[in-house]
Write a protein that holds these residues in place. Structure first.
Motif, PDB file in Angstrom:
ATOM      1  N   UNK A 233      93.327  87.689  77.422  1.00 39.64           N
ATOM      2  CA  UNK A 233      92.604  88.179  76.247  1.00 39.64           C
ATOM      3  C   UNK A 233      92.039  87.006  75.467  1.00 39.64           C
ATOM      4  N   UNK A 234      90.840  87.205  74.906  1.00 40.33           N
ATOM      5  CA  UNK A 234      90.201  86.141  74.147  1.00 40.33           C
ATOM      6  C   UNK A 234      89.485  85.139  75.025  1.00 40.33           C
ATOM      7  N   UNK A 235      89.232  85.504  76.266  1.00 42.99           N
ATOM      8  CA  UNK A 235      88.525  84.633  77.192  1.00 42.99           C
ATOM      9  C   UNK A 235      87.269  85.327  77.696  1.00 42.99           C
ATOM     10  N   UNK A 250      87.274  81.983  74.679  1.00 47.41           N
ATOM     11  CA  UNK A 250      86.202  82.260  73.736  1.00 47.41           C
ATOM     12  C   UNK A 250      86.411  81.425  72.475  1.00 47.41           C
ATOM     13  N   UNK A 251      85.334  80.925  71.917  1.00 45.55           N
ATOM     14  CA  UNK A 251      85.431  80.151  70.685  1.00 45.55           C
ATOM     15  C   UNK A 251      86.047  81.010  69.592  1.00 45.55           C
ATOM     16  N   UNK A 252      86.868  80.413  68.718  1.00 43.02           N
ATOM     17  CA  UNK A 252      87.547  81.203  67.688  1.00 43.02           C
ATOM     18  C   UNK A 252      86.561  81.730  66.645  1.00 43.02           C
ATOM     19  N   UNK A 253      86.992  82.705  65.842  1.00 42.56           N
ATOM     20  CA  UNK A 253      86.115  83.230  64.789  1.00 42.56           C
ATOM     21  C   UNK A 253      85.710  82.132  63.808  1.00 42.56           C
ATOM     22  N   UNK A 319      80.170  82.413  67.563  1.00 43.20           N
ATOM     23  CA  UNK A 319      79.727  81.104  68.042  1.00 43.20           C
ATOM     24  C   UNK A 319      79.496  81.170  69.548  1.00 43.20           C
ATOM     25  N   UNK A 320      78.422  80.552  70.014  1.00 43.07           N
ATOM     26  CA  UNK A 320      78.075  80.555  71.429  1.00 43.07           C
ATOM     27  C   UNK A 320      78.438  79.201  72.024  1.00 43.07           C
ATOM     28  N   UNK A 321      79.195  79.221  73.105  1.00 42.79           N
ATOM     29  CA  UNK A 321      79.647  77.973  73.722  1.00 42.79           C
ATOM     30  C   UNK A 321      78.525  77.323  74.520  1.00 42.79           C
ATOM     31  N   UNK A 322      78.767  76.100  74.948  1.00 39.32           N
ATOM     32  CA  UNK A 322      77.786  75.373  75.763  1.00 39.32           C
ATOM     33  C   UNK A 322      77.500  76.098  77.071  1.00 39.32           C
ATOM     34  N   UNK A 323      78.462  76.909  77.554  1.00 37.65           N
ATOM     35  CA  UNK A 323      78.264  77.686  78.788  1.00 37.65           C
ATOM     36  C   UNK A 323      77.628  79.047  78.532  1.00 37.65           C
ATOM     37  N   UNK A 328      84.775  84.890  69.728  1.00 34.11           N
ATOM     38  CA  UNK A 328      85.387  86.000  69.006  1.00 34.11           C
ATOM     39  C   UNK A 328      84.660  86.209  67.683  1.00 34.11           C
ATOM     40  N   UNK A 329      84.563  87.447  67.225  1.00 33.11           N
ATOM     41  CA  UNK A 329      83.732  87.724  66.046  1.00 33.11           C
ATOM     42  C   UNK A 329      84.438  87.418  64.733  1.00 33.11           C
ATOM     43  N   UNK A 330      83.647  86.968  63.775  1.00 30.35           N
ATOM     44  CA  UNK A 330      84.067  86.911  62.373  1.00 30.35           C
ATOM     45  C   UNK A 330      83.216  87.940  61.644  1.00 30.35           C
TER      46      UNK A 330
END
Length: 430
Positions: A233-235, A250-253, A319-323, A328-330
């Motif tokens: 979860x969270x990936x 996944x990047x944190x909120x 936030x969108x990662x380099x990939x 995850x949403x805030x």
């Protein structure tokens, strides 16, 4: 929450609660006393003669004598069903319903059926409500086709199958009641089948990659080499054009300071101080983001949504990662009450003239303040409850002054005040 299994040879994402992905095109049925294959075929299958297919596939010697408790696998394509529907619960902007070669503008409340499609243009959004309470949010620039939308006569099992040819779809799936219920969303290299979770599937035409981001649950990912990758979860997962897979947390909120404050200026703006390569931001009328009204991908320091109608809204940032995986949403709730004010100052034969103008609903009164020397102490001039949009001060001693105007709005049983920035004037005798 059960585990999901994903095969990247065809990039298929499937639940591991009951059966492997290869068995997903069948429904399981446990034989009870009195059952025969012919009887089951008459009751549940489109053609009675197809009982022979069931007999062969399940290796049943005598179709009239089946041991009680035997689990049969019945292909979904052979089963009787009742058509289900998907209702467009929310529509904003240019949304088109496509039925074969026919296309027409879609509106909220429209019922969609199997084989039809929804197309959203830029700045347009739609949400679908399914029979079991599941929802699909369709953002801008997306082509979503309803591949299958049916309820089988056998055990009233649901079968929902959607295809994203362009753009993305976020699904909030109601917990399925039967092990034979199926909910899946396809992208060019993906078939994502889940139960009772919140996930997003996307196809990016620019990078030619498929994405899946899961806020809840766990994935077990099988790649071409036979290796199994764990995606908790969270990936998220991305699949390249060559079938290779990338998994990452996944990047944190994001922590967006002031995101919940009252928005009363002409433009609704959010300061994005926690910078990432890019941030996807959305505004909706509901916390579930089914009634979306705006979406952007921002790489700068500010998200500007322009002049929105007064109301209560929700702001979400990922936030969108380099990939390319969305984090995850805030989510923040905020109020929009337009109450803007701007002003000018200038000398005239009558003295110093201060003028201002404002925008907003309800009753508006203005406050005028003038500070002499600095703004630490009480105002040199402090006028409240003004209805006029100017004030003239005929005699001001020489010195430095700072002034501002406040617009006090009374609307919907609430009061809010918005001030212009402090501005400086210098008064000097000739």
């Amino acid at each position: 929450m059960g585990k999901l299994a994903l095969s990247v040879a065809t990039f298929s994402l499937a639940m591991c609660l009951c059966a492997p992905a290869k068995a997903e095109d069948t429904i399981s049925y446990k034989v009870v006393r009195g059952d025969t294959l012919i009887g089951l075929a008459e009751k549940y299958m489109l053609r009675t003669g197809d009982y022979r297919i069931i007999q062969k596939r399940n290796r049943i010697a005598d179709p009239r004598m089946i041991p009680v408790g035997t689990t049969l696998k019945l292909p979904r394509a052979l089963l009787k069903f009742q058509p289900s529907t998907a209702r467009l619960s929310s529509v904003k902007g240019q949304v088109t319903m496509i039925d074969g070669s026919t296309a027409k503008a879609a509106s909220s409340g429209l019922l969609l059926a199997e084989g039809q499609a929804v197309k959203t243009s830029g700045g347009s959004f739609a949400s679908l409500l399914l029979e079991d309470g599941s929802r699909i949010s369709v953002p801008s620039n997306t082509d979503l086709k309803i591949v299958r939308l049916r309820r089988y006569i056998l055990e009233s099992a649901l079968d929902y199958d959607f295809q994203v040819d362009r753009g993305s779809a976020r699904s909030k799936v109601a917990p399925l009641k039967s092990a034979n219920d199926r909910y899946q969303v396809r992208t060019p290299r993906a078939v994502s089948a889940v139960r009772g979770t919140d996930f997003q599937t996307r196809f990016d035409e620019n990078t030619n990659r498929d994405f899946a981001e899961v806020d809840e649950g766990a994935l077990a990912v099988g790649v071409k080499s036979g290796e199994t990758l764990s995606v908790p979860a969270g990936n998220g997962l991305a699949v390249n054009a060559d079938g290779s897979a990338i998994t990452e947390a996944l990047l944190p909120p994001l922590n967006i300071e002031g995101a919940g404050k009252l928005q009363n200026d002409i433009s609704v703006r959010f300061a994005l101080s926690d910078q990432k390569p890019a941030i996807r931001v959305n505004i909706a009328k509901d916390a579930g983001f089914e009634e979306q009204i705006a979406e952007q991908i921002v790489s700068g320091e500010t998200a500007d949504f322009g002049n929105l109608d007064d109301g209560n809204y929700f702001f979400r940032a990922r936030a969108i990662s380099a990939n390319g995986l969305e984090g995850l949403p805030a989510t923040y709730a905020f109020k929009r009450r337009l109450n803007s004010v701007s002003g000018t100052a200038g000398a005239s034969d009558e003295g110093w003239v201060f003028k201002w103008s404002g925008q907003g609903r309800g009753t508006i009164r203005y406050n005028f303040q003038l500070f002499k020397g600095n703004t630490d102490g009480p105002a040199f001039v402090d006028e409240t409850g003004l209805t006029e949009q100017q004030i003239i001060l005929s005699e001001l001693p020489d010195g430095d002054y700072y002034w501002r105007v406040g617009s006090v709005q009374f609307a919907d049983g609430e009061t809010n005040t918005n001030w212009t920035p402090l501005e400086k004037i210098i008064v000097a005798s000739n």
